[in-house]
Design an enzyme around this catalytic site. Structure first.
Site, PDB file in Angstrom:
ATOM      1  N   ASP A 194      39.508  48.465  35.540  1.00 14.20           N
ATOM      2  CA  ASP A 194      37.525  48.123  35.663  1.00 14.20           C
ATOM      3  C   ASP A 194      36.519  49.593  35.301  1.00 14.20           C
ATOM      4  O   ASP A 194      36.196  49.700  34.625  1.00 14.20           O
ATOM      5  CB  ASP A 194      37.179  48.035  37.474  1.00 14.20           C
ATOM      6  CG  ASP A 194      36.128  48.161  37.928  1.00 14.20           C
ATOM      7  OD1 ASP A 194      34.629  48.065  37.088  1.00 14.20           O
ATOM      8  OD2 ASP A 194      35.622  46.913  38.977  1.00 14.20           O
ATOM      9  N   ASP A 226      42.123  40.503  44.629  1.00 14.51           N
ATOM     10  CA  ASP A 226      40.922  40.548  46.166  1.00 14.51           C
ATOM     11  C   ASP A 226      39.934  40.162  46.426  1.00 14.51           C
ATOM     12  O   ASP A 226      39.429  41.100  45.257  1.00 14.51           O
ATOM     13  CB  ASP A 226      42.106  40.099  47.325  1.00 14.51           C
ATOM     14  CG  ASP A 226      41.983  42.312  47.453  1.00 14.51           C
ATOM     15  OD1 ASP A 226      41.381  43.328  46.017  1.00 14.51           O
ATOM     16  OD2 ASP A 226      41.512  42.772  48.219  1.00 14.51           O
ATOM     17  N   GLU A 254      49.373  45.831  35.288  1.00 18.73           N
ATOM     18  CA  GLU A 254      47.522  46.615  36.529  1.00 18.73           C
ATOM     19  C   GLU A 254      47.037  44.893  36.229  1.00 18.73           C
ATOM     20  O   GLU A 254      47.138  44.483  34.330  1.00 18.73           O
ATOM     21  CB  GLU A 254      46.142  47.380  35.430  1.00 18.73           C
ATOM     22  CG  GLU A 254      47.005  49.373  37.041  1.00 18.73           C
ATOM     23  CD  GLU A 254      46.150  48.226  38.172  1.00 18.73           C
ATOM     24  OE1 GLU A 254      46.487  47.078  38.751  1.00 18.73           O
ATOM     25  OE2 GLU A 254      45.650  49.310  38.612  1.00 18.73           O
ATOM     26  N   ASP A 255      46.780  44.115  36.971  1.00 17.09           N
ATOM     27  CA  ASP A 255      45.873  43.335  36.995  1.00 17.09           C
ATOM     28  C   ASP A 255      44.482  43.643  35.805  1.00 17.09           C
ATOM     29  O   ASP A 255      44.124  42.316  35.553  1.00 17.09           O
ATOM     30  CB  ASP A 255      45.981  42.520  38.868  1.00 17.09           C
ATOM     31  CG  ASP A 255      45.426  43.683  39.353  1.00 17.09           C
ATOM     32  OD1 ASP A 255      45.602  45.274  39.469  1.00 17.09           O
ATOM     33  OD2 ASP A 255      44.391  43.424  40.058  1.00 17.09           O
ATOM     34  N   ARG A 295      43.596  36.231  46.914  1.00 14.85           N
ATOM     35  CA  ARG A 295      44.669  36.512  45.942  1.00 14.85           C
ATOM     36  C   ARG A 295      46.269  35.856  45.795  1.00 14.85           C
ATOM     37  O   ARG A 295      46.817  35.066  44.333  1.00 14.85           O
ATOM     38  CB  ARG A 295      45.743  37.439  46.946  1.00 14.85           C
ATOM     39  CG  ARG A 295      45.390  39.080  47.146  1.00 14.85           C
ATOM     40  CD  ARG A 295      46.251  40.059  46.863  1.00 14.85           C
ATOM     41  NE  ARG A 295      45.789  41.613  47.552  1.00 14.85           N
ATOM     42  CZ  ARG A 295      45.101  42.260  47.427  1.00 14.85           C
ATOM     43  NH1 ARG A 295      45.160  42.023  46.119  1.00 14.85           N
ATOM     44  NH2 ARG A 295      44.991  43.207  47.998  1.00 14.85           N
ATOM     45  N   PHE A 309      33.206  39.447  39.525  1.00 12.19           N
ATOM     46  CA  PHE A 309      33.703  40.325  40.831  1.00 12.19           C
ATOM     47  C   PHE A 309      34.801  38.978  40.650  1.00 12.19           C
ATOM     48  O   PHE A 309      33.943  37.786  40.817  1.00 12.19           O
ATOM     49  CB  PHE A 309      33.290  40.631  42.039  1.00 12.19           C
ATOM     50  CG  PHE A 309      34.317  41.185  42.519  1.00 12.19           C
ATOM     51  CD1 PHE A 309      33.980  42.643  42.774  1.00 12.19           C
ATOM     52  CD2 PHE A 309      35.046  40.041  43.513  1.00 12.19           C
ATOM     53  CE1 PHE A 309      34.917  43.088  44.077  1.00 12.19           C
ATOM     54  CE2 PHE A 309      36.163  41.009  44.044  1.00 12.19           C
ATOM     55  CZ  PHE A 309      35.427  42.051  44.752  1.00 12.19           C
ATOM     56  N   VAL A 310      35.815  39.442  40.180  1.00  7.27           N
ATOM     57  CA  VAL A 310      36.988  38.210  40.018  1.00  7.27           C
ATOM     58  C   VAL A 310      37.877  38.082  41.142  1.00  7.27           C
ATOM     59  O   VAL A 310      38.973  39.743  41.222  1.00  7.27           O
ATOM     60  CB  VAL A 310      37.410  37.914  38.389  1.00  7.27           C
ATOM     61  CG1 VAL A 310      36.836  37.596  38.338  1.00  7.27           C
ATOM     62  CG2 VAL A 310      38.148  39.816  38.277  1.00  7.27           C
ATOM     63  N   LYS A 352      37.656  44.861  31.922  1.00  9.66           N
ATOM     64  CA  LYS A 352      35.818  44.959  32.219  1.00  9.66           C
ATOM     65  C   LYS A 352      35.180  45.825  32.169  1.00  9.66           C
ATOM     66  O   LYS A 352      34.912  47.378  32.784  1.00  9.66           O
ATOM     67  CB  LYS A 352      35.613  44.690  34.083  1.00  9.66           C
ATOM     68  CG  LYS A 352      34.173  44.106  34.531  1.00  9.66           C
ATOM     69  CD  LYS A 352      33.437  44.785  35.740  1.00  9.66           C
ATOM     70  CE  LYS A 352      34.920  43.145  36.896  1.00  9.66           C
ATOM     71  NZ  LYS A 352      34.315  43.592  38.129  1.00  9.66           N
ATOM     72  N   LYS A 412      48.236  46.726  45.559  1.00 14.54           N
ATOM     73  CA  LYS A 412      49.045  44.742  45.408  1.00 14.54           C
ATOM     74  C   LYS A 412      48.825  43.781  44.276  1.00 14.54           C
ATOM     75  O   LYS A 412      49.378  43.242  43.967  1.00 14.54           O
ATOM     76  CB  LYS A 412      48.141  44.240  46.419  1.00 14.54           C
ATOM     77  CG  LYS A 412      48.773  44.634  48.215  1.00 14.54           C
ATOM     78  CD  LYS A 412      48.248  44.074  49.292  1.00 14.54           C
ATOM     79  CE  LYS A 412      49.010  45.038  50.185  1.00 14.54           C
ATOM     80  NZ  LYS A 412      47.508  44.043  51.711  1.00 14.54           N
ATOM     81  N   GLY A 413      47.328  44.066  44.254  1.00 16.51           N
ATOM     82  CA  GLY A 413      46.697  43.146  42.819  1.00 16.51           C
ATOM     83  C   GLY A 413      48.051  42.662  41.504  1.00 16.51           C
ATOM     84  O   GLY A 413      47.618  41.180  41.405  1.00 16.51           O
TER      85      GLY A 413
HETATM   86  C1  PRP Z   1      41.796  48.022  41.697  1.00 16.18           C
HETATM   87  C2  PRP Z   1      43.699  46.943  40.578  1.00 16.18           C
HETATM   88  C3  PRP Z   1      43.310  48.396  40.278  1.00 16.18           C
HETATM   89  C4  PRP Z   1      42.241  49.577  40.693  1.00 16.18           C
HETATM   90  C5  PRP Z   1      40.974  49.208  38.935  1.00 16.18           C
HETATM   91  O1  PRP Z   1      42.885  47.675  42.908  1.00 16.18           O
HETATM   92  O2  PRP Z   1      44.691  46.645  41.493  1.00 16.18           O
HETATM   93  O3  PRP Z   1      44.539  48.951  40.342  1.00 16.18           O
HETATM   94  O4  PRP Z   1      41.461  48.126  42.053  1.00 16.18           O
HETATM   95  O5  PRP Z   1      39.790  49.704  39.666  1.00 16.18           O
HETATM   96  P1  PRP Z   1      39.614  51.131  38.717  1.00 16.18           P
HETATM   97  O6  PRP Z   1      39.458  50.683  37.619  1.00 16.18           O
HETATM   98  O7  PRP Z   1      38.103  51.076  39.406  1.00 16.18           O
HETATM   99  O8  PRP Z   1      40.236  52.148  39.598  1.00 16.18           O
HETATM  100  P2  PRP Z   1      42.569  47.896  44.338  1.00 16.18           P
HETATM  101  O9  PRP Z   1      42.585  49.408  44.624  1.00 16.18           O
HETATM  102  O10 PRP Z   1      41.688  47.081  44.526  1.00 16.18           O
HETATM  103  O11 PRP Z   1      43.937  47.597  45.526  1.00 16.18           O
HETATM  104  P3  PRP Z   1      45.051  45.872  45.315  1.00 16.18           P
HETATM  105  O12 PRP Z   1      45.266  45.804  43.768  1.00 16.18           O
HETATM  106  O13 PRP Z   1      45.604  46.322  46.431  1.00 16.18           O
HETATM  107  O14 PRP Z   1      43.980  44.755  45.646  1.00 16.18           O
END
Ligand code: PRP
Length: 178
Positions: free
Chosen positions: A104, A160, A100-101, A166, A153-154, A132, A44-45
């Site tokens: 990480d 979210d 992608e948002d 969000r 943590f953003v 990050k 969703k992000g």
């Molecule tokens: C978040 C973000 C990326 C992922 C990045 O998604 O949107 O897809 O984590 O993390 P990584 O590089 O450690 O894999 P999340 O699983 O929180 O789901 P969301 O997008 O629905 O919030």
């Protein structure tokens, strides 16, 4: 500060984000000039970032949504990613840009890239709003990047914490949880 912003310290303002998204849109429009592009919004992000970026791209554009869900620890992706919503159309032979948002650990994107590459796109690139590097476990080539951030943590602008925040129009650091 209103209640919905409690425990959040601003990191990037609405106008800083808007300027950066505009610049990304310009660079992407130039890079793919004369071609059609498929933008893949990773739910969703990325929904807010993708919506803003799409409106800054001056190209014939298709938009697809890809839903993924990670399992494992609460604060980081386990790398075991389940597809919760698949693309509505094939991407074979098309120029594809994953939006992608945040990158990480890099585990989600590395899985996603592998999945999408197997579908035979003409090209596959990545645009991420945030990176990050401190927590990187899997190297990911980010072709278009908004901002590099520290190990904080953003939330906000689509990101979210436990599905909240969000809708914040800016990006902030979560300093306290209720
Ligand atoms: C978040 C973000 C990326 C992922 C990045 O998604 O949107 O897809 O984590 O993390 P990584 O590089 O450690 O894999 P999340 O699983 O929180 O789901 P969301 O997008 O629905 O919030």
């Amino acid at each position: 500060m209103s209640d919905f912003e409690a425990g959040i310290s601003p990191l990037f303002t609405e106008s800083e984000i808007s300027n950066r998204v505009e610049a990304l849109g310009r660079v992407i429009s130039e890079a793919y000039a004369g071609q059609e592009l498929v933008l893949i919004c990773v739910l969703k992000g990325s929904f807010i970032f993708a919506a803003d970026l799409a409106r800054r791209i001056r190209l014939p554009l298709r938009i697809e949504f890809f839903g993924v869900q990670s399992y494992g620890a609460q604060t980081s992706s386990s790398g075991v990613v389940q597809i919760t919503l698949d693309l509505a159309h094939p991407i074979e032979g098309r120029h594809v840009l994953i939006v992608e948002d945040i990158v990480d650990t890099g585990l989600t994107l590395s899985y996603l890239s592998e999945q999408l590459r197997a579908r035979g796109p003409k090209s596959l690139k990545i645009c991420a709003l945030l990176h990050k590097p401190a927590r990187m476990q899997r190297a990911v080539d980010i072709d278009y990047l908004g901002f590099t951030i520290d190990d904080v943590f953003v939330v906000g602008y689509g990101l979210d914490h436990a599905e909240r925040h969000r809708n914040l129009p800016y990006i902030g650091v979560l300093t306290a949880t209720p």
